[in-house]
Motif scaffolding. Sequence first.
Motif, PDB file in Angstrom:
ATOM      1  N   LEU A 217       3.403  -5.084  -4.875  1.00 38.30           N
ATOM      2  CA  LEU A 217       4.287  -3.930  -5.046  1.00 38.30           C
ATOM      3  C   LEU A 217       3.876  -2.787  -4.122  1.00 38.30           C
ATOM      4  CD1 LEU A 217       6.610  -2.517  -6.511  1.00 38.30           C
ATOM      5  CD2 LEU A 217       4.970  -1.848  -8.285  1.00 38.30           C
ATOM      6  N   VAL A 218       2.581  -2.474  -4.087  1.00 36.28           N
ATOM      7  CA  VAL A 218       2.110  -1.374  -3.240  1.00 36.28           C
ATOM      8  C   VAL A 218       2.345  -1.689  -1.761  1.00 36.28           C
ATOM      9  CG1 VAL A 218       0.045  -0.099  -2.505  1.00 36.28           C
ATOM     10  CG2 VAL A 218       0.478  -0.489  -4.934  1.00 36.28           C
ATOM     11  N   ASP A 219       2.139  -2.943  -1.366  1.00 37.43           N
ATOM     12  CA  ASP A 219       2.412  -3.334   0.030  1.00 37.43           C
ATOM     13  C   ASP A 219       3.883  -3.148   0.363  1.00 37.43           C
ATOM     14  OD1 ASP A 219      -0.195  -3.942   0.599  1.00 37.43           O
ATOM     15  OD2 ASP A 219       0.047  -6.117   0.423  1.00 37.43           O
ATOM     16  N   ASP A 220       4.759  -3.603  -0.529  1.00 38.30           N
ATOM     17  CA  ASP A 220       6.202  -3.460  -0.297  1.00 38.30           C
ATOM     18  C   ASP A 220       6.596  -1.995  -0.189  1.00 38.30           C
ATOM     19  OD1 ASP A 220       6.457  -6.201  -0.385  1.00 38.30           O
ATOM     20  OD2 ASP A 220       7.298  -6.268  -2.410  1.00 38.30           O
ATOM     21  N   LEU A 221       6.061  -1.177  -1.097  1.00 35.44           N
ATOM     22  CA  LEU A 221       6.382   0.248  -1.065  1.00 35.44           C
ATOM     23  C   LEU A 221       5.813   0.915   0.180  1.00 35.44           C
ATOM     24  CD1 LEU A 221       5.809   1.086  -4.834  1.00 35.44           C
ATOM     25  CD2 LEU A 221       8.000   1.087  -3.619  1.00 35.44           C
ATOM     26  N   GLY A 222       4.592   0.528   0.549  1.00 31.73           N
ATOM     27  CA  GLY A 222       3.975   1.099   1.750  1.00 31.73           C
ATOM     28  C   GLY A 222       4.788   0.812   2.993  1.00 31.73           C
ATOM     29  N   ALA A 223       5.364  -0.395   3.064  1.00 28.52           N
ATOM     30  CA  ALA A 223       6.211  -0.747   4.217  1.00 28.52           C
ATOM     31  C   ALA A 223       7.455   0.130   4.261  1.00 28.52           C
ATOM     32  CB  ALA A 223       6.600  -2.221   4.136  1.00 28.52           C
TER      33      ALA A 223
ATOM     34  N   GLY B 261      -4.203   7.921   1.658  1.00 31.03           N
ATOM     35  CA  GLY B 261      -3.501   6.656   1.459  1.00 31.03           C
ATOM     36  C   GLY B 261      -4.272   5.441   1.904  1.00 31.03           C
ATOM     37  N   GLY B 262      -5.015   5.585   3.002  1.00 29.20           N
ATOM     38  CA  GLY B 262      -5.792   4.453   3.500  1.00 29.20           C
ATOM     39  C   GLY B 262      -6.867   4.037   2.522  1.00 29.20           C
ATOM     40  N   ILE B 263      -7.533   5.011   1.914  1.00 30.13           N
ATOM     41  CA  ILE B 263      -8.591   4.710   0.950  1.00 30.13           C
ATOM     42  C   ILE B 263      -8.002   4.081  -0.312  1.00 30.13           C
ATOM     43  CG2 ILE B 263     -10.330   5.744  -0.577  1.00 30.13           C
ATOM     44  CD1 ILE B 263     -10.870   7.742   1.711  1.00 30.13           C
ATOM     45  N   GLY B 264      -6.861   4.612  -0.764  1.00 28.89           N
ATOM     46  CA  GLY B 264      -6.207   4.032  -1.936  1.00 28.89           C
ATOM     47  C   GLY B 264      -5.805   2.595  -1.702  1.00 28.89           C
ATOM     48  N   THR B 265      -5.248   2.320  -0.520  1.00 28.05           N
ATOM     49  CA  THR B 265      -4.847   0.953  -0.180  1.00 28.05           C
ATOM     50  C   THR B 265      -6.071   0.056  -0.079  1.00 28.05           C
ATOM     51  OG1 THR B 265      -2.939   1.834   0.991  1.00 28.05           O
ATOM     52  CG2 THR B 265      -3.548  -0.439   1.482  1.00 28.05           C
ATOM     53  N   LEU B 266      -7.155   0.592   0.504  1.00 31.31           N
ATOM     54  CA  LEU B 266      -8.398  -0.182   0.614  1.00 31.31           C
ATOM     55  C   LEU B 266      -8.927  -0.539  -0.775  1.00 31.31           C
ATOM     56  CD1 LEU B 266     -10.831  -1.313   2.180  1.00 31.31           C
ATOM     57  CD2 LEU B 266     -11.837   0.969   2.074  1.00 31.31           C
ATOM     58  N   LEU B 267      -8.922   0.425  -1.691  1.00 34.78           N
ATOM     59  CA  LEU B 267      -9.397   0.151  -3.047  1.00 34.78           C
ATOM     60  C   LEU B 267      -8.560  -0.937  -3.718  1.00 34.78           C
ATOM     61  CD1 LEU B 267     -10.221   3.732  -4.360  1.00 34.78           C
ATOM     62  CD2 LEU B 267     -11.836   1.863  -3.960  1.00 34.78           C
ATOM     63  N   LEU B 268      -7.246  -0.854  -3.573  1.00 34.00           N
ATOM     64  CA  LEU B 268      -6.389  -1.895  -4.160  1.00 34.00           C
ATOM     65  C   LEU B 268      -6.680  -3.257  -3.539  1.00 34.00           C
ATOM     66  CD1 LEU B 268      -2.911  -0.241  -4.687  1.00 34.00           C
ATOM     67  CD2 LEU B 268      -4.371  -1.256  -6.407  1.00 34.00           C
ATOM     68  N   SER B 269      -6.914  -3.278  -2.225  1.00 28.99           N
ATOM     69  CA  SER B 269      -7.232  -4.544  -1.552  1.00 28.99           C
ATOM     70  C   SER B 269      -8.552  -5.112  -2.064  1.00 28.99           C
ATOM     71  CB  SER B 269      -7.302  -4.339  -0.038  1.00 28.99           C
ATOM     72  OG  SER B 269      -6.055  -3.934   0.449  1.00 28.99           O
TER      73      SER B 269
END
Length: 197
Positions: free
Chosen positions: A78-84, A104-112
């Motif tokens: 979901l986060v990947d789709d929204l990020g796109a 945003g980069g840190i948040g995405t990194l944490l989710l990854s």
Amino acid sequence: MAQLGYARVSTRDQDPTRQHDDLAAVGCDRVWTDAGVSGTTTSRPQLDALLDYARDGDTIVVTELSRLGRTVRQLVVLVDDLGARGIGVRSLTQAIDTTPGQGGGIGTLLLSLFAALAQLEREVLVDRTMSDLAAARARGRVGGRPTVLPPDKLAAAHALLAAGTPKTEVAAALGVSRSTVYRAIERERVAMTAGVR
């Protein structure tokens, strides 16, 4: 660039007021709420409406990530789709924000990282389960639900079938369903083909 809130409660008895208060306190312009909808349910009408409404630059705010999905995999997709689409996700409890320009980069990194750890946990669980099953088989134990048709009833089924009795009548005589008779015969055939009894 709007902050769009999303609240979800699993049962209609639960009250989303606390979520609404927390979302209003951080300045959400509007809040969508699904009530009586489990996190594992794929169809969440209000979340779907929110996802249709959100635009590039918006941030979807939740009190905690579990409101968006029960599994890390669901969240990451979901986060990947929204990020796109240029849409960020912010969780108040976990203090994760994937909005560009807001860490945003840190948040995405944490989710990854969460996703990688969840994948590792799944693989370890599968490996452990397979090892346990192999060890049980080596000791002559087979997992799974016990058969409804024990050897004596299976022998009776074979005798009735050999006499030309239809499978439906065989099942009725043995007090089981026709599909149980089919499965038992198929299981026996497979076991004999594999050289196991």
